[in-house]
Write a protein that holds these residues in place. Structure first.
Motif, PDB file in Angstrom:
ATOM      1  N   VAL A 234     -15.840  -4.927  -2.237  1.00 15.47           N
ATOM      2  CA  VAL A 234     -16.083  -4.330  -3.758  1.00 15.47           C
ATOM      3  C   VAL A 234     -15.781  -5.222  -4.291  1.00 15.47           C
ATOM      4  O   VAL A 234     -14.928  -6.149  -4.342  1.00 15.47           O
ATOM      5  CB  VAL A 234     -14.784  -3.552  -3.417  1.00 15.47           C
ATOM      6  N   ASP A 235     -16.897  -5.149  -5.067  1.00 11.79           N
ATOM      7  CA  ASP A 235     -16.739  -6.494  -6.711  1.00 11.79           C
ATOM      8  C   ASP A 235     -16.264  -5.538  -7.542  1.00 11.79           C
ATOM      9  O   ASP A 235     -16.753  -4.369  -8.234  1.00 11.79           O
ATOM     10  CB  ASP A 235     -18.626  -6.714  -6.854  1.00 11.79           C
ATOM     11  N   MET A 236     -15.474  -6.115  -8.590  1.00  8.27           N
ATOM     12  CA  MET A 236     -15.097  -5.470  -9.002  1.00  8.27           C
ATOM     13  C   MET A 236     -14.270  -6.659 -10.431  1.00  8.27           C
ATOM     14  O   MET A 236     -13.744  -7.762 -10.415  1.00  8.27           O
ATOM     15  CB  MET A 236     -13.129  -5.231  -9.130  1.00  8.27           C
TER      16      MET A 236
ATOM     17  N   TRP B 140      -6.804   0.332 -16.036  1.00  5.46           N
ATOM     18  CA  TRP B 140      -7.379  -0.926 -15.524  1.00  5.46           C
ATOM     19  C   TRP B 140      -7.939  -0.047 -14.511  1.00  5.46           C
ATOM     20  O   TRP B 140      -7.443   0.886 -13.405  1.00  5.46           O
ATOM     21  CB  TRP B 140      -6.141  -1.862 -14.501  1.00  5.46           C
ATOM     22  N   PRO B 141      -9.672  -1.090 -13.254  1.00  2.00           N
ATOM     23  CA  PRO B 141      -9.091  -0.873 -12.168  1.00  2.00           C
ATOM     24  C   PRO B 141      -8.902  -0.519 -11.509  1.00  2.00           C
ATOM     25  O   PRO B 141      -8.235  -1.890 -11.262  1.00  2.00           O
ATOM     26  CB  PRO B 141     -11.219  -1.311 -12.420  1.00  2.00           C
ATOM     27  N   HIS B 142      -8.987   0.137 -10.008  1.00  5.71           N
ATOM     28  CA  HIS B 142      -8.453  -0.522  -9.013  1.00  5.71           C
ATOM     29  C   HIS B 142      -8.911  -0.513  -7.462  1.00  5.71           C
ATOM     30  O   HIS B 142      -9.709  -0.012  -7.663  1.00  5.71           O
ATOM     31  CB  HIS B 142      -6.698   0.807  -8.697  1.00  5.71           C
ATOM     32  N   ALA B 143      -7.762  -1.023  -6.419  1.00  3.87           N
ATOM     33  CA  ALA B 143      -8.744  -1.429  -5.101  1.00  3.87           C
ATOM     34  C   ALA B 143      -7.354  -0.602  -4.079  1.00  3.87           C
ATOM     35  O   ALA B 143      -6.425  -1.306  -4.134  1.00  3.87           O
ATOM     36  CB  ALA B 143      -9.588  -1.850  -4.589  1.00  3.87           C
ATOM     37  N   THR B 144      -7.496   0.472  -3.252  1.00  4.38           N
ATOM     38  CA  THR B 144      -6.613   0.367  -2.452  1.00  4.38           C
ATOM     39  C   THR B 144      -6.646  -0.422  -0.866  1.00  4.38           C
ATOM     40  O   THR B 144      -7.872  -0.802  -0.493  1.00  4.38           O
ATOM     41  CB  THR B 144      -6.704   1.785  -2.411  1.00  4.38           C
ATOM     42  N   ILE B 145      -6.002  -0.459  -0.088  1.00 11.39           N
ATOM     43  CA  ILE B 145      -5.302  -0.984   1.038  1.00 11.39           C
ATOM     44  C   ILE B 145      -6.249  -2.213   1.546  1.00 11.39           C
ATOM     45  O   ILE B 145      -7.356  -2.372   1.752  1.00 11.39           O
ATOM     46  CB  ILE B 145      -5.679   0.156   2.280  1.00 11.39           C
TER      47      ILE B 145
ATOM     48  N   ASP C 215     -14.015   5.204  -9.881  1.00 12.11           N
ATOM     49  CA  ASP C 215     -14.051   5.454 -11.241  1.00 12.11           C
ATOM     50  C   ASP C 215     -14.827   6.900 -11.467  1.00 12.11           C
ATOM     51  O   ASP C 215     -14.515   8.051 -11.909  1.00 12.11           O
ATOM     52  CB  ASP C 215     -14.270   4.173 -12.224  1.00 12.11           C
TER      53      ASP C 215
ATOM     54  N   PRO D 147      -4.429   9.227  -6.979  1.00 15.51           N
ATOM     55  CA  PRO D 147      -3.042   9.018  -7.548  1.00 15.51           C
ATOM     56  C   PRO D 147      -4.033   8.841  -9.159  1.00 15.51           C
ATOM     57  O   PRO D 147      -3.197   9.411 -10.600  1.00 15.51           O
ATOM     58  CB  PRO D 147      -2.510   8.524  -7.459  1.00 15.51           C
TER      59      PRO D 147
ATOM     60  N   ARG E 148     -16.455   0.837 -12.399  1.00 14.92           N
ATOM     61  CA  ARG E 148     -16.376  -0.957 -12.776  1.00 14.92           C
ATOM     62  C   ARG E 148     -16.527  -1.414 -11.229  1.00 14.92           C
ATOM     63  O   ARG E 148     -16.414  -2.539 -11.906  1.00 14.92           O
ATOM     64  CB  ARG E 148     -14.965  -0.692 -13.718  1.00 14.92           C
ATOM     65  N   ASN E 149     -15.909  -0.606 -10.099  1.00 13.29           N
ATOM     66  CA  ASN E 149     -16.427  -1.169  -9.527  1.00 13.29           C
ATOM     67  C   ASN E 149     -17.633  -0.770  -8.459  1.00 13.29           C
ATOM     68  O   ASN E 149     -18.098  -0.143  -8.516  1.00 13.29           O
ATOM     69  CB  ASN E 149     -15.534  -0.490  -7.998  1.00 13.29           C
ATOM     70  N   LYS E 150     -17.905  -1.804  -7.346  1.00 12.29           N
ATOM     71  CA  LYS E 150     -19.133  -2.215  -7.348  1.00 12.29           C
ATOM     72  C   LYS E 150     -18.507  -2.375  -5.953  1.00 12.29           C
ATOM     73  O   LYS E 150     -18.985  -3.490  -5.037  1.00 12.29           O
ATOM     74  CB  LYS E 150     -20.354  -3.886  -7.730  1.00 12.29           C
ATOM     75  N   PRO E 151     -19.404  -0.857  -4.872  1.00 12.93           N
ATOM     76  CA  PRO E 151     -18.488  -0.758  -3.661  1.00 12.93           C
ATOM     77  C   PRO E 151     -20.722  -2.375  -3.218  1.00 12.93           C
ATOM     78  O   PRO E 151     -21.303  -1.636  -3.316  1.00 12.93           O
ATOM     79  CB  PRO E 151     -18.754   0.660  -3.237  1.00 12.93           C
ATOM     80  N   HIS E 152     -19.512  -2.398  -1.786  1.00 15.21           N
ATOM     81  CA  HIS E 152     -21.164  -2.430  -1.113  1.00 15.21           C
ATOM     82  C   HIS E 152     -20.511  -1.889  -0.450  1.00 15.21           C
ATOM     83  O   HIS E 152     -20.706  -1.323   0.657  1.00 15.21           O
ATOM     84  CB  HIS E 152     -20.923  -4.629  -0.199  1.00 15.21           C
TER      85      HIS E 152
ATOM     86  N   ARG F  96      -6.789   9.167  -1.290  1.00 13.38           N
ATOM     87  CA  ARG F  96      -5.396   7.936  -1.102  1.00 13.38           C
ATOM     88  C   ARG F  96      -5.617   7.235  -2.415  1.00 13.38           C
ATOM     89  O   ARG F  96      -5.357   6.729  -3.403  1.00 13.38           O
ATOM     90  CB  ARG F  96      -4.588   7.118  -0.340  1.00 13.38           C
ATOM     91  N   ASP F  97      -6.812   6.675  -2.235  1.00 13.40           N
ATOM     92  CA  ASP F  97      -7.623   5.578  -3.764  1.00 13.40           C
ATOM     93  C   ASP F  97      -8.409   6.306  -5.044  1.00 13.40           C
ATOM     94  O   ASP F  97      -8.534   5.485  -6.028  1.00 13.40           O
ATOM     95  CB  ASP F  97      -9.621   5.467  -2.667  1.00 13.40           C
TER      96      ASP F  97
ATOM     97  N   LYS G 168     -11.932  -6.957   0.165  1.00 12.14           N
ATOM     98  CA  LYS G 168     -12.513  -6.404   1.146  1.00 12.14           C
ATOM     99  C   LYS G 168     -11.226  -4.876   1.519  1.00 12.14           C
ATOM    100  O   LYS G 168     -10.088  -5.673   1.853  1.00 12.14           O
ATOM    101  CB  LYS G 168     -11.967  -7.293   2.377  1.00 12.14           C
ATOM    102  N   ARG G 169     -11.865  -3.892   1.708  1.00 10.66           N
ATOM    103  CA  ARG G 169     -11.120  -2.515   1.772  1.00 10.66           C
ATOM    104  C   ARG G 169     -11.471  -2.265   2.864  1.00 10.66           C
ATOM    105  O   ARG G 169     -12.370  -2.024   3.780  1.00 10.66           O
ATOM    106  CB  ARG G 169     -11.594  -1.543   0.828  1.00 10.66           C
ATOM    107  N   GLU G 170     -10.003  -1.575   4.100  1.00  6.20           N
ATOM    108  CA  GLU G 170      -9.561  -0.859   4.752  1.00  6.20           C
ATOM    109  C   GLU G 170      -9.719   0.049   4.641  1.00  6.20           C
ATOM    110  O   GLU G 170      -9.555   1.047   4.252  1.00  6.20           O
ATOM    111  CB  GLU G 170      -8.499  -1.566   5.937  1.00  6.20           C
TER     112      GLU G 170
ATOM    113  N   LEU H  17       1.313  -1.166   0.217  1.00  9.48           N
ATOM    114  CA  LEU H  17       0.018  -0.087  -0.352  1.00  9.48           C
ATOM    115  C   LEU H  17       0.673   1.957   0.291  1.00  9.48           C
ATOM    116  O   LEU H  17       0.231   2.241  -0.265  1.00  9.48           O
ATOM    117  CB  LEU H  17      -1.027  -0.140   1.213  1.00  9.48           C
TER     118      LEU H  17
ATOM    119  N   VAL I 118      -1.983   2.867  -7.641  1.00 10.33           N
ATOM    120  CA  VAL I 118      -3.441   3.532  -8.512  1.00 10.33           C
ATOM    121  C   VAL I 118      -2.390   4.097  -9.503  1.00 10.33           C
ATOM    122  O   VAL I 118      -3.339   4.971 -10.777  1.00 10.33           O
ATOM    123  CB  VAL I 118      -2.965   4.688  -7.428  1.00 10.33           C
TER     124      VAL I 118
END
Lengths: 256, 331
Positions: free
Chosen positions: A167-169, A137-142, B76, B107, B190-194, B103-104, A156-158, A117, A129
């Motif tokens: 998050v589904d991606m 591309w899509p991304h997710a952090t932490i 996104d 950048p 593109r992301n589907k957050p819960h 941060r997410d 699972k994002r913190e 991270l 990122v």
């Protein structure tokens, strides 16, 4: 799943660091180790491969010494390594590091790219990122958990203060991995032996140079931080220090 | 090109994140220093109410950047929405808090605009005409003054606690609020957050503790945590830890202090074998008194300590427990 893990070599946690003469960087004659969150990223990649089969490739940008990080990763079970080898990579910001990685892997087809991270040296928390954006591309952090589904992944994002979010991606995707997502393994003797025969591709600066731009930010000065507090150092033999401290706790902090 | 400073405040589920006031304080200070006008923006769906809340502070104008695509948060949508807005306004400086959400997406946003972010700053300086932003490096062992060498907009994120949120200047007459609708195409996201959730209910609320004894890597082994517990008990305080200790499972996650754990401001914070990485310090620097024991005289924790002991915690803590018990028995 084919997974790329971006890894960085950083000064050891308790290494005594000294400034160079120009006051722009540290003196390089210290001990180095793998950036801790990157070790967790590698471990997660190895676990995903064990579950879903595939390949784990590790990549690092840095001088010859940073090959050590890649060798250790190969010994732990990564299949092959890519080393962008040049002293100049140390001074690249996150933007150019990501560009160099993107250029070095342009002929590869990964499903996932992991980074730690953030790094323990610069601490920008940006490279992963930025790389995602460069690749489109899509991304997710932490990230604290990764499950592969039929058409993508669920991560699972913190979030802050003890909160989380699933998050589904879709794939391919870039994930920045949080320390503590798993328990790290040690390299085995057999692993260390096998690592010697695993492929390690070297990429020279010249091969990715055309993808790089000027750095958009510059460290003007690096220095020991100015103290904001008037710190009292308590010295002496342990028993004496304990006495002094208890006295401070009673008379000044007033908790006894 | 408008030479303005823009503060993008953070909202989550219709509420302003408190750290936004800190960034606004930073923006007000920078505006005074540079003479540039200060504006603010909040992005989301139905956030005009929040924009009005910000407009009560000393700021030239507040934008409410609106799209149903901005709720719930995704990187996104935020990058796409803010890019549209920033390209139409072209501020010189864009300031945001260095939160997990920022941060997410920041950048990505900066990269999409061909720009850079100086992230996690703790302050700024004006060097002639040049603006320098100060950030910690090497886990807080050094500070760096960093300048922008490319074109604006320049993105800066500020560390939690770098400025005082309670020092934000208010104004008698509210600033104008302008709603700006941004278009976010459906296939952008593109992301589907819960739903956001909290793991188990926290067993301990460290924010209520008056005294905290916290351990870091210097404790070396799980069994050594016992002496820290004994000290905490003698002092009538709670035991806590830095992240690596909880990652190793030596103490439960709800004992973690720092950006990913709890933020505390006790009367006394006793740090044993904690080097003082930024992520830890942001969670405890508000403590009234900080005592640090560390074998490394250059550990960053000493920068913020009131009392510092350079030495072996295993030699210091046992006699300290004795002294504390003695003092308590005598009182």
């Amino acid at each position: 799943m084919k997974i790329l893990v971006c890894m960085k070599q950083v000064p050891q946690k308790d290494a005594p660091l000294k400034l160079n003469e120009a006051g722009t960087w540290i003196r390089e004659d210290v001990s180095y180790e793998v950036n801790e969150p990157d070790a967790y990223a590698l471990e997660e990649a190895l676990r995903q491969k064990e579950k879903h089969s595939g390949e784990v490739v590790v990549i690092s940008a840095g001088p010859a010494r940073s090959q050590q990080v890649l060798r250790e990763a190969l010994a732990k079970g990564a299949d092959r390594a890519i080393h962008l080898e040049d002293n100049a990579f140390v001074g690249l910001g996150a933007f150019n590091t990501a560009r160099a990685f993107a250029a070095a892997i342009k002929d590869e087809k990964f499903d996932l790219i992991f980074t730690g991270l953030q790094s323990d040296d610069y601490g920008y928390a940006q490279t992963g990122v930025i790389l995602a954006e460069l690749l489109g591309w899509p991304h997710a952090t932490i990230i604290m958990q990764i499950e592969k589904g039929d058409s993508g992944i669920k991560v699972k994002r913190e979030l802050e203060a003890g909160y989380f979010q699933f998050v589904d991606m879709p794939l391919p995707a870039v994930l920045t991995i949080q320390s503590g997502i798993n328990k790290l393994r040690y390299a085995t003797l057999i692993g260390i032996k096998q690592a010697k025969n695993k492929p390690l591709r070297k990429v020279a600066l010249a091969e990715v140079q055309s993808a790089l731009g000027g750095n958009l930010q510059k460290i003007e000065r690096l220095y020991v931080p100015h103290k904001t507090k008037n710190t009292q150092f308590l010295e002496g033999p342990p028993a004496e220090i304990a006495k002094k401290l208890a006295e401070k706790l009673r008379n000044e902090v007033r908790v006894l | 090109m408008a030479d303005t400073i823009l503060v993008v405040v953070e909202q989550r589920e219709g509420k302003l994140n408190r750290v936004s006031w800190e960034t606004l304080t930073a923006g007000q200070a920078l505006a005074a220093e540079t003479g540039l006008p200060l504006e603010a923006a909040v992005a989301g769906s139905g956030v005009e109410k929040l924009a009005k809340e910000v407009a009560g502070k000393k700021v030239g104008k507040v934008y409410s950047i609106e799209s149903t695509g901005l709720e719930p948060y995704t990187p996104d949508a935020f990058a796409a929405g803010l890019k549209q807005f920033l390209e139409s306004r072209q501020p010189k400086l864009v300031l945001m808090p260095h939160t997990y959400q920022v941060r997410d997406f920041v950048p990505k946003l900066a990269t999409a605009m061909g720009r850079t972010v100086i992230s996690d700053c703790i302050g700024y300086k004006k060097d002639g005409e040049k603006l320098l932003f100060t950030r910690q490096m090497f886990q807080g062992k050094f500070a760096a003054d960093v300048s922008f060498t490319g074109d604006p907009p320049w993105f800066v994120t500020f560390q939690n606690g770098a400025f005082r949120g309670d020092k934000v200047e208010a104004t008698a007459s509210a600033a104008p609020v302008e709603t700006v609708n941004v278009e976010i195409a459906e296939n952008t996201i593109r992301n589907k957050p819960h739903e956001v959730f909290k793991e188990a209910k926290q067993a301990v609320d460290l924010t209520q503790a008056e005294i905290i004894v916290a351990v870091g890597r210097g404790i070396k082994e799980q069994k050594n945590i016992e002496i820290a517990k004994q000290l905490a008990e003698a002092l009538g305080g709670e035991i806590a830890a830095s992240r690596p200790i909880c990652d190793s499972g030596w103490l439960p996650m709800d004992r973690q202090i720092g950006s990913s754990g709890q933020t505390v401001a006790p009367k006394l914070y006793l740090a044993l074998g904690i080097s003082g990485a930024i992520q830890h310090i942001v969670g405890m620097k508000g403590a009234r008194t900080i005592i640090a024991v560390n074998k490394d005289s250059e550990a960053p924790i000493f920068e913020i300590a009131d009392y510092a002991i350079v030495g072996n915690l295993f030699e210091i803590v046992p006699p300290l427990i004795g002294e504390v018990k003695k003092a308590k028995a005598g009182s």
